[in-house]
Scaffold this active site. Sequence first.
Site, short mmCIF file in Angstrom:
data_model
loop_
_atom_site.label_atom_id
_atom_site.label_comp_id
_atom_site.label_asym_id
_atom_site.label_seq_id
_atom_site.Cartn_x
_atom_site.Cartn_y
_atom_site.Cartn_z
CE LYS A 32 -3.29 2.81 -6.50
NZ LYS A 32 -4.06 3.90 -7.13
CD GLN A 63 -5.46 6.77 -5.09
OE1 GLN A 63 -4.49 6.42 -5.69
NE2 GLN A 63 -6.56 6.17 -5.00
CG ASP A 77 -3.65 6.42 -12.35
OD1 ASP A 77 -3.79 5.07 -12.35
OD2 ASP A 77 -3.57 7.47 -11.48
N1 GUN Z 1 -9.05 6.22 -7.67
C1 GUN Z 1 -9.72 5.05 -7.74
N2 GUN Z 1 -9.03 4.24 -8.59
C2 GUN Z 1 -7.77 5.07 -9.03
C3 GUN Z 1 -6.91 4.76 -10.07
O1 GUN Z 1 -6.69 3.71 -10.59
N3 GUN Z 1 -5.83 5.88 -10.11
C4 GUN Z 1 -6.04 6.90 -9.44
N4 GUN Z 1 -4.99 7.79 -9.76
N5 GUN Z 1 -6.98 7.09 -8.66
C5 GUN Z 1 -7.84 6.22 -8.43
#
Ligand code: GUN
Length: 292
Positions: free
Chosen positions: A54, A98, A121
């Site tokens: 990311k 995350q 998110d």
């Molecule tokens: N863990 C797996 N996919 C995601 C996501 O799209 N966002 C976040 N914050 N955690 C994740």
Amino acid sequence: MPAQILDGAAMAEKIRQQIAQEVAQRLAEGKPAPGLATVLVGENPASQVYVKSKHKACQQVGIRSMGYELPATASQQEVMDLVKHLNDDPAVNGILVQLPLPSGLDEEKVLGAISIEKDVDGFHPINIGRLAQKGREPLFVPCTPAGCMVLIESVLPDLNGANAVVLGRSNIVGMPVALLLVRANATVTICHSRTRNLKEVCRSADVLVAAVGRAEMVRGDWVKPGAVVIDVGINRVEDATQPRGYRLVGDVAFDEVKEVAGWLTPVPGGVGPMTIAMLLQNTLRAARLSDV
Ligand code: GUN
């Protein structure tokens, strides 16, 4: 006729180029670079890989990214304090915590503490609640589900009355992608571990989204000829011929399903890059929302 490949990597690259252009335009207008803060608690290796990619994607398009790491032993209060600090930081437009969080931390409380204007998110209860309700608009839509929809609608723009089947009911993918499909007027079935006649239900799908985290679970005879199949899974399977000792496969048995489906996403190179492209898009949107 074998399925056509839905190339998420190529589509994500185009989206990234558009984002980079708009970010450059904003900088030329004297606006600050959009800012994304990531919060990683603990040392889950998969999460570390995702967060790293990311940041790399942010760098490519001119988004400023700031990584915050806390140990797995961090208290609820420490995580909440960090989120509050980021809420108050004007250089931060988007906050991404995350998931999963280490056990012992209250995920719902942490996600609920994020300012909804920075919830890139889309997991804040208000954003998810709005997604689930008619006539309401979330400020942000979760990234993997949004990426799935862009892929699906690139080949099936009219989902009116289509049969969509979602395998999996997770908060991150299964449930929100089902909500998005309903909003697009598809007839949606959500399958899970208790579903009866799973194969038959899947075979009724014009659009099949597999998000269960079980390697190659969806076989060729689970798929309706011509269906659009979106594979969200990223699973490691042992493979001694690979330098790392494993290879990545999806929830769909690619070689079998490609002989039946109309369209199919590969793993890797399908949904994964689209998830990140949607995060960049959400972060840019958050920056726009903060313009005075
Ligand atoms: N863990 C797996 N996919 C995601 C996501 O799209 N966002 C976040 N914050 N955690 C994740």
